[in-house]
Design an enzyme around this catalytic site. Sequence first.
Site, PDB file in Angstrom:
ATOM      1  N   GLU A  48       0.834  -1.209   0.000  1.00 20.33           N
ATOM      2  CA  GLU A  48       0.000   0.000   0.000  1.00 20.33           C
ATOM      3  C   GLU A  48       0.866   1.257   0.000  1.00 20.33           C
ATOM      4  O   GLU A  48       0.547   2.241  -0.681  1.00 20.33           O
ATOM      5  CB  GLU A  48      -0.920  -0.006   1.218  1.00 20.33           C
ATOM      6  N   SER A  67      19.418  -8.367  -7.245  1.00 19.28           N
ATOM      7  CA  SER A  67      18.365  -8.558  -8.246  1.00 19.28           C
ATOM      8  C   SER A  67      18.780  -9.505  -9.367  1.00 19.28           C
ATOM      9  O   SER A  67      17.935 -10.157  -9.987  1.00 19.28           O
ATOM     10  CB  SER A  67      17.956  -7.214  -8.860  1.00 19.28           C
ATOM     11  N   HIS A 118       4.205 -10.352  -9.627  1.00 22.87           N
ATOM     12  CA  HIS A 118       5.644 -10.553  -9.454  1.00 22.87           C
ATOM     13  C   HIS A 118       6.234  -9.435  -8.600  1.00 22.87           C
ATOM     14  O   HIS A 118       7.051  -9.684  -7.706  1.00 22.87           O
ATOM     15  CB  HIS A 118       6.350 -10.586 -10.806  1.00 22.87           C
ATOM     16  N   SER A 119       5.837  -8.216  -8.860  1.00 23.74           N
ATOM     17  CA  SER A 119       6.273  -7.057  -8.081  1.00 23.74           C
ATOM     18  C   SER A 119       5.274  -5.939  -8.349  1.00 23.74           C
ATOM     19  O   SER A 119       4.291  -6.120  -9.065  1.00 23.74           O
ATOM     20  CB  SER A 119       7.685  -6.616  -8.503  1.00 23.74           C
TER      21      SER A 119
END
Length: 481
Positions: free
Chosen positions: A158, A244, A373-374
């Site tokens: 959020e 990453s 996924h993101s």
Amino acid sequence: MAVFMRKSSKVINHLKSKMGLLGVINLLSPSTLFHHQELSVAAPIARTLRNPDADLSIKATLFSSQRFKSTKADKHLNSLNDADDNKILDFPGGKVSFTPEMRFISESPEERTRCYRVLDDEGQLIIGSNVIQVGEELAVKMYTGMIMLQTMDTLFYEAQRQGRISFYLTTIGEEAINIATAAALTIDDCVFPQYREPGVLLWRGFTLQEFANQCFGNKADYGKGRQMPIHYGSNKHNYFTVSSTIATQIPHAVGAAYSLKMDRKRACAVTYFGDGGTSEGDFHAALNFAAVMEAPVIFICRNNGWAISTPTSDQFRSDGVVVRGRAYGVRSIRVDGNDALAIYSAVEAAREMAISEHRPILIEALTYRVGHHSTSDDSTKYRPADEIEWWKLARDPVTRFRKWIESNGWWSSEAESSFRSSMREKLLHAIQVAEKVEKPPVADMFTDVYDLTPSNLHEQEKLLKETIRRHPQDYPSDVPA
């Protein structure tokens, strides 16, 4: 070179005369450095299993691999006329039987590798299950850990949508893999995560405030704001910083495991990755490296069916990931990734084998990424919404584990409501605090690499500060220049 070879030949011939050729081979063999046990689970774990004769991690049918004995060169010298040589080839790595049939190995087994589980979808213990016993204290801690992880995902997601942080990635649907694997490890075990394992760090004691500091990239962030949100790391908790780049952590874990073995530490390395990571060369190199060096490392693959938008059907034709272990000589098991008890039992057994037998273990956890996924992804563009909803409702690992602890009388609706409310308040407070902490100065971008900063970096720092002064509207006003 010729002189060296002549001298080497003399040394070997001398040793042969004293010990015999077999003694020379045994003397030089790396396998003599460490004692190898037969396939079994150590006594402490075996005692916890209700049925010592069962197949879970005790029998080779589940954790199936075998170390072939090395060939013995003296046999070749003494059995040139042996009739058995027409039937068996004593080749480096072990004996190979000859056959007159031209038979190709099938590209797939007749039956897919079975998946170990102990709790059914209703949270009931399956009759005859081989499971390591989990008491009330540990079970409740595991469940509350999964709730904490859910709360983090909800509020940080959020916050990103509100523009307060730049990026976030959830673990929805994979909470059991996070918490149950962490519960089966010790703080001495080195963790090399991908990026969907914050629950492991949470279990080890990383605080909500520390998570918030990293996501907001403030001065209290151990990475000094240099990393994207969710790229956590902690020396104190033996949790290597998230990268990453896909699969780079896998060979790193093998190297760390080999170091632990050399130092005779009673610990292992553990690395996590998704099904997409197994399509990288680093995965294959790491498994082979670990098998050959007999490194105590646990490979945990979260096979959630999707590598961002790429389904597993577009990645490989093999029976998932578990079968790849055997190809490299790595003991392997497939586990229901939404069954916290099964995950805990498998990892605890795997850890004992990895450490006591000096061997790598591959665990394929079948699960499903319920979330996107993101925050940069919309998964409804490449998979049906009803599929996502089914996994969310019918296969939710948190609900399944809650049903189990409630059936044991260890949890209640009142405890659920109270804990969730408390966690939400604590995390909201941590977010508010992190948001107000000053950002790291621009100068921190150029430190912590060299002992003495080279002139080219001094020049870059100077140019950046001048650019910020000329174009302040293009840079964050809360970052000290």
